[in-house]
Design a protein around this motif. Structure first.
Motif, PDB file in Angstrom:
ATOM      1  N   PHE A  99       0.856  -1.176   0.000  1.00  0.00           N
ATOM      2  CA  PHE A  99       0.000   0.000   0.000  1.00  0.00           C
ATOM      3  C   PHE A  99       0.895   1.230   0.000  1.00  0.00           C
ATOM      4  N   ARG A 100       0.321   2.371  -0.324  1.00  0.00           N
ATOM      5  CA  ARG A 100       1.104   3.599  -0.285  1.00  0.00           C
ATOM      6  C   ARG A 100       0.224   4.749   0.199  1.00  0.00           C
ATOM      7  N   GLN A 101       0.905   5.742   0.748  1.00  0.00           N
ATOM      8  CA  GLN A 101       0.189   6.911   1.252  1.00  0.00           C
ATOM      9  C   GLN A 101       1.002   8.157   0.961  1.00  0.00           C
ATOM     10  N   ALA A 102       0.407   9.053   0.196  1.00  0.00           N
ATOM     11  CA  ALA A 102       1.009  10.348  -0.097  1.00  0.00           C
ATOM     12  C   ALA A 102       0.471  11.370   0.903  1.00  0.00           C
ATOM     13  N   GLU A 110       3.704  10.918  -9.638  1.00  0.00           N
ATOM     14  CA  GLU A 110       2.524  10.579  -8.848  1.00  0.00           C
ATOM     15  C   GLU A 110       2.686   9.283  -8.068  1.00  0.00           C
ATOM     16  N   ASP A 111       3.764   8.563  -8.269  1.00  0.00           N
ATOM     17  CA  ASP A 111       4.059   7.381  -7.459  1.00  0.00           C
ATOM     18  C   ASP A 111       4.720   7.764  -6.138  1.00  0.00           C
ATOM     19  N   THR A 112       5.052   9.021  -5.960  1.00  0.00           N
ATOM     20  CA  THR A 112       5.689   9.479  -4.732  1.00  0.00           C
ATOM     21  C   THR A 112       4.776   9.247  -3.533  1.00  0.00           C
ATOM     22  N   ALA A 113       5.286   8.545  -2.532  1.00  0.00           N
ATOM     23  CA  ALA A 113       4.500   8.184  -1.350  1.00  0.00           C
ATOM     24  C   ALA A 113       5.375   7.395  -0.392  1.00  0.00           C
ATOM     25  N   VAL A 114       4.848   7.177   0.795  1.00  0.00           N
ATOM     26  CA  VAL A 114       5.424   6.185   1.694  1.00  0.00           C
ATOM     27  C   VAL A 114       4.774   4.846   1.348  1.00  0.00           C
ATOM     28  N   TYR A 121      -0.987  -7.022   9.994  1.00  0.00           N
ATOM     29  CA  TYR A 121       0.344  -6.553  10.369  1.00  0.00           C
ATOM     30  C   TYR A 121       0.882  -5.622   9.291  1.00  0.00           C
ATOM     31  N   TRP A 122       1.606  -4.584   9.740  1.00  0.00           N
ATOM     32  CA  TRP A 122       2.132  -3.561   8.847  1.00  0.00           C
ATOM     33  C   TRP A 122       3.591  -3.257   9.172  1.00  0.00           C
ATOM     34  N   GLY A 123       4.337  -2.920   8.121  1.00  0.00           N
ATOM     35  CA  GLY A 123       5.679  -2.417   8.323  1.00  0.00           C
ATOM     36  C   GLY A 123       5.656  -0.931   8.641  1.00  0.00           C
ATOM     37  N   GLN A 124       6.842  -0.364   8.822  1.00  0.00           N
ATOM     38  CA  GLN A 124       6.939   1.033   9.216  1.00  0.00           C
ATOM     39  C   GLN A 124       6.920   1.971   8.011  1.00  0.00           C
ATOM     40  N   GLY A 125       7.095   1.435   6.831  1.00  0.00           N
ATOM     41  CA  GLY A 125       7.041   2.226   5.613  1.00  0.00           C
ATOM     42  C   GLY A 125       8.411   2.646   5.111  1.00  0.00           C
ATOM     43  N   THR A 126       8.505   2.851   3.808  1.00  0.00           N
ATOM     44  CA  THR A 126       9.729   3.348   3.177  1.00  0.00           C
ATOM     45  C   THR A 126       9.323   4.419   2.155  1.00  0.00           C
ATOM     46  N   GLN A 127      10.068   5.512   2.150  1.00  0.00           N
ATOM     47  CA  GLN A 127       9.713   6.651   1.302  1.00  0.00           C
ATOM     48  C   GLN A 127      10.218   6.441  -0.122  1.00  0.00           C
ATOM     49  N   VAL A 128       9.341   6.672  -1.062  1.00  0.00           N
ATOM     50  CA  VAL A 128       9.704   6.682  -2.479  1.00  0.00           C
ATOM     51  C   VAL A 128       9.364   8.068  -3.016  1.00  0.00           C
ATOM     52  N   THR A 129      10.366   8.729  -3.572  1.00  0.00           N
ATOM     53  CA  THR A 129      10.174  10.060  -4.139  1.00  0.00           C
ATOM     54  C   THR A 129      10.636  10.050  -5.589  1.00  0.00           C
TER      55      THR A 129
END
Length: 125
Positions: free
Chosen positions: A37-40, A89-93, A114-122
């Motif tokens: 999943f991703r979140q901007a 537009e793919d930029t997100a955690v 369960y979820w990970g902590q996220g990784t930033q993609v810019t």
């Protein structure tokens, strides 16, 4: 229970590629359906891709279909997201998630346990 750790994010230019990894702890990795999943900023968390327990079934958001590929290696307790032809537009955690639901795959964040902590993609234009 499983713990998830994402890696592989970074800053890239439009058209570049990145491969995200999601490493899981525990001995029951293959019993979980998985998803990305991703979140901007200012947006809700959105579905990107999902994969079944054995890896034989996948699902993608329309916005990434044909550009992203989800895969998993149960022997290595790791899931991947290969992202090609990246767009601004793919930029997100980006978050990986694991679920115990009975269906093969799911696009619904609330179904994942369960979820990970996220990784930033810019992605710059």
């Amino acid at each position: 229970q499983v713990q998830l750790v994402e890696s592989g994010g970074g800053l890239v230019q439009a058209g570049d590629s990145l491969r995200l990894s999601c490493a899981a702890s525990g001995r029951t990795f293959s019993s979980y359906a998985l998803g990305w999943f991703r979140q901007a900023p200012g947006n809700e968390r959105e579905f990107v891709a999902a994969i079944s327990r054995g890896g034989g079934a996948t699902a993608y958001a329309d916005s990434v279909k044909g550009r992203f590929t989800i895969s998993r290696d149960n022997a290595k307790n790791t899931m991947y997201l290969q992202m090609n032809s990246l767009k601004p537009e793919d930029t997100a955690v980006y978050y990986c998630a694991a679920g115990t639901f009975s269906s093969i795959v799911s696009r619904v964040p609330d179904r994942y346990n369960y979820w990970g902590q996220g990784t930033q993609v810019t992605v710059s234009s």
